[in-house]
Enzyme design. Structure first.
Site, mmCIF file in Angstrom:
data_model
loop_
_atom_site.group_PDB
_atom_site.id
_atom_site.type_symbol
_atom_site.label_atom_id
_atom_site.label_comp_id
_atom_site.label_asym_id
_atom_site.label_seq_id
_atom_site.Cartn_x
_atom_site.Cartn_y
_atom_site.Cartn_z
ATOM 1 C CD GLU A 102 -2.885 -0.990 0.023
ATOM 2 O OE1 GLU A 102 -3.509 0.063 -0.174
ATOM 3 O OE2 GLU A 102 -2.942 -1.972 -0.741
ATOM 4 C CB SER A 375 -43.375 -13.508 51.759
ATOM 5 O OG SER A 375 -44.705 -13.900 52.016
#
Length: 750
Positions: A102, A375
């Site tokens: 590149e 409860s």
């Protein structure tokens, strides 16, 4: 007349032409104008570029990465890189393969390389095709991070200028590291680590030279050179990269030749970034983000979210929930379960399981399901009573009771007479809970519950004492954590820090503890809740020599099965039930056992801490002012001996003392016959939650047996559906034979 000679001299000096007709004048003017125009153009471009501070970005825009407490990635969205590697973690040949492919002058140029553009153009002409690009690696990085992909002169100019700025801001190694982590390489792979996994199912350090060249060759056109779609083009591109590496002196001719002869062998895998760990938790995190980050930032910027989740505990929680659903859920008729674990001292959520299967149902039963707590809500009623100055040994009458037309009933439909507060909580007696609520008042109880962490609306009704108001598991668990921290409450949360694209912290958790309950009352409540686990309905949650406190809860017809328990370092809540609110055939003991399965493993290696000692009860002053309710009508009845003997008979005949229960048993028997198949059904075990002293003594002496059945002197009764009652307590068996412990009754046989 003497002036003429001087004029002649001037004309001779200027060639006899006016200044504006001279070539050098226009040349100078053109150069000067060009310089001014260039400066203006550069300034115009600079105004459209990101600020200098943003050049340190390490993420693409519109990405989201959610991490666990140990840094492992839980989920990613957008064009994200699963593994952000340091440059030293990337093999040297892989780095050089990208440079050769590149940007061969990467180390020499300053972001823009005119020489590279000329070389690329000549090579493309010779090859009669595009074989080399002119953009540097720095330019490509700016395009990835800041620019769109449109092919325009203006975009190219911005790219060049931005690359120059980036070269001034970052080192070459920093630029290369970011590029190798962000470049798109096809197949859903962003960065070299993802590409190595997607194409070869390897980590970068396991790649061969040929495989490195293949990956490096993908950058210009991933769709064109993808080895899984166009292997011939991929091989040609690979060979070109190898040739350039040899020309640049990176590899020897022998290395190149060996790599050329290597066949292209793929082993494809899905990108790791599509994997989602702990999906219920990560979906919760995404819904929490707007509280801390503006919508504009969420929509446009790349973010990293660091969370509180402990991956080890999360895995244990998922296993515990799956085991319960696979075993108890199958024969107790519940299809869903949820669990959340919180560090009560910091409020950090350490584990969250929101249901059975996120892929099929994304509804989070920890944060979104509003259910009756049964409860478990009694903890707040009794905490208000203790904080108002009452003693755990204050007694109330467990007897038939009607207040303003409301008649609470105990699950066993029997009465125990005079009982103190501590024992009433241990055995989860409904009638006494309502009487205590009347004494302390709606307003103080609701305020305390909210201060401790309950966020849902609580209505001032008598059934509030029995958990008739809906809450979610997260807030209920967090509220019980206030008992563990001696009355301090910290907001539960799952995010520790949020970082922007540059890696800077834009938000960090700073939740302060607030006093919800005085420390003495909290210590007394913990002492009482320890008794629930040691001698009462939560016995299945015991953890050997580690002290545990907690409370069971069961809503009407066992639609919701709860256990909220804690040790000093962690509070964990469990819910079992059905999304459609169908009754179950289980008890809250199953939730307590699920809690035990998780906590037994999660607490491994954790130091054993003691709860604070129970403070002195004499001379205590209340920190909450009771606001007693004044009912319009109260009806108290004495306990009838005949009724009591009937209750004993009912308990000895598997809770069949009422016609309603017999009808429910017949109804269930019909359902069972209709839904039966060739496999014989397991016998339903005892669902007793309302324990007594004989149960407690037998638990300590009974050897452990992995059984789903409870041995009894009487023949086993068919499985019955729970009777309608807001209590979470069922009558215990009256048999004198030793009973297996809660843990052994609930332990699955496989």
């Amino acid at each position: 007349m003497k002036i003429l000679p001087s004029r002649v001299k001037v004309n001779q000096a200027t060639g006899g032409k006016p200044l504006y007709r001279r070539l050098w004048f226009w040349a100078g003017l053109g150069i000067g104008g060009g310089i001014v125009a260039s400066i203006y153009g550069i300034s115009l471009i600079d105004r459209t570029l990101p600020d200098q501070a943003e050049l340190n970005a390490v993420l693409r825009e519109q990405t989201l990465t959610i991490k666990a407490a140990d840094g492992t990635i839980l989920q990613q969205q957008g064009e994200a890189t699963r593994e952000q590697l340091k440059l030293e973690q990337i093999p040297d040949n892989l780095k050089k393969a990208f440079i050769a492919s590149e940007d061969r002058r990467f180390r020499q140029h300053n972001g823009f390389d005119p020489q590279g553009i000329v070389r690329a153009g000549l090579n493309n002409l010779r090859s009669q095709g595009v074989v080399e690009g002119g953009s540097t690696i720095t330019q490509q990085l700016t395009r990835i991070l800041f620019l769109k992909q449109e092919q325009t002169i203006w975009r190219k100019l911005k790219e060049v200028r931005l690359a120059q700025k980036m070269e001034h801001e970052l080192t070459k190694d920093q630029i290369l590291e970011r590029y190798l982590n962000l470049v798109y390489l096809g197949g859903g792979a962003y960065g070299v680590a993802d590409a190595a996994w997607v194409y070869f199912s390897k980590s970068p350090d396991q790649l061969t030279l040929a495989e490195m060249a293949t990956i490096a060759g993908l950058a210009p056109a991933p769709s064109l050179y993808a080895p899984d779609k166009n292997p011939e083009a991929a091989i040609r591109r690979r060979n070109l990269v190898l040739q350039r590496m040899q020309e640049d002196g990176v590899i020897t001719p022998e290395q190149r030749q060996a790599a050329l002869q290597e066949p292209l062998t793929l082993k494809s895998s899905l990108p790791k970034r599509v994997q989602v760990e702990s999906p219920y938790f990560t979906s919760y995190i995404q819904k929490e983000l707007p509280k801390y980050v503006p919508a504009k930032v969420l929509a446009s910027e790349g973010l990293v979210v660091e969370t509180t989740l402990n991956p080890t505990w999360q895995k244990v929680a998922e296993e515990a929930v799956a085991k319960t659903l696979r075993n108890q859920g199958r024969w107790e008729n519940f299809k869903q379960a949820a669990m959340v674990a919180i560090d009560p001292r910091s409020g950090e959520i350490k584990a969250m399981v929101g249901g059975k299967d996120f892929g099929k149902n994304q509804f989070n039963r920890v944060t979104q399901a509003q259910r009756q707590p049964g409860s478990t809500f009694k903890g707040f009623v009794y905490a208000t009573a203790i904080a108002s100055g009452k003693s755990p040994y204050d007694s109330y009458e467990d007897a038939p009771f009607v207040v303003d037309g409301y008649e609470p009933k105990n699950y066993s439909e029997r009465f125990r007479g005079s009982m103190n507060i501590r024992d009433a909580l241990t055995r989860s007696i409904n009638i006494i809970a309502v009487k205590v609520l009347i004494d302390v008042g709606f307003t103080p109880t609701i305020k305390l519950a909210h201060d401790m962490g309950i966020k849902s609306e609580l209505k001032p009704t008598y059934s509030l004492a029995l958990g008739s108001n809906e809450v979610n598991l997260l807030e209920l668990t967090s509220a019980y954590g206030s008992f563990a921290t001696q009355g301090l409450h910290t907001e539960p949360h799952g995010i520790t820090r949020i970082l922007n694209r540059q890696g800077k912290v834009i938000w960090s958790a700073n939740f302060k503890s607030k006093r919800a309950l005085d420390s003495d009352s909290a210590a007394i409540m913990t002492w009482m809740l320890r008794n629930v686990v040691e001698e009462g309905t939560g016995a299945a949650a015991q953890l050997g020599n580690r002290p545990v406190a907690g409370k069971t809860g069961t809503s009407d017809e066992a639609r919701d099965l709860w256990f909220i328990g804690y040790i000093p370092q962690m509070v964990t809540g469990v819910w079992l039930g059905n999304d459609d609110n169908r009754p179950t055939y289980g008890s809250s003991g199953s939730a307590a056992y699920t809690w035990h399965e998780f906590m037994e493993k999660a607490a491994e290696g954790m130091p054993v801490e003691k709860f604070p000692k129970r403070p002195k009860l004499e001379g205590r002053k209340g920190t909450i002012k009771a606001q007693s309710i004044k009912p319009k009508q109260v009806l108290n009845r004495s306990i009838d001996s005949d009724d009591d003997s009937e209750g004993e008979k009912a308990r000895n005949s598997d809770d069949s003392g009422s016609s309603r229960r017999r009808r429910r048993r017949r109804s269930y028997s019909q359902e069972e016959q209709q839904s039966s198949d060739s496999t014989p059904r397991r016998r339903r075990r005892d669902r007793s939650e309302e324990s007594n002293s004989s149960n407690s003594s037998s638990e300590s002496s009974t050897p452990r047996r992995r059984s789903r059945r409870v041995e009894s002197d009487s023949p086993p009764a068919p499985r019955t559906r729970r009777s309608s009652s807001p209590d979470n307590s069922s009558g215990s068996s009256g048999s004198s034979s030793p009973q297996p412990s809660w843990r052994e009754r609930l332990r699955p046989s496989n």
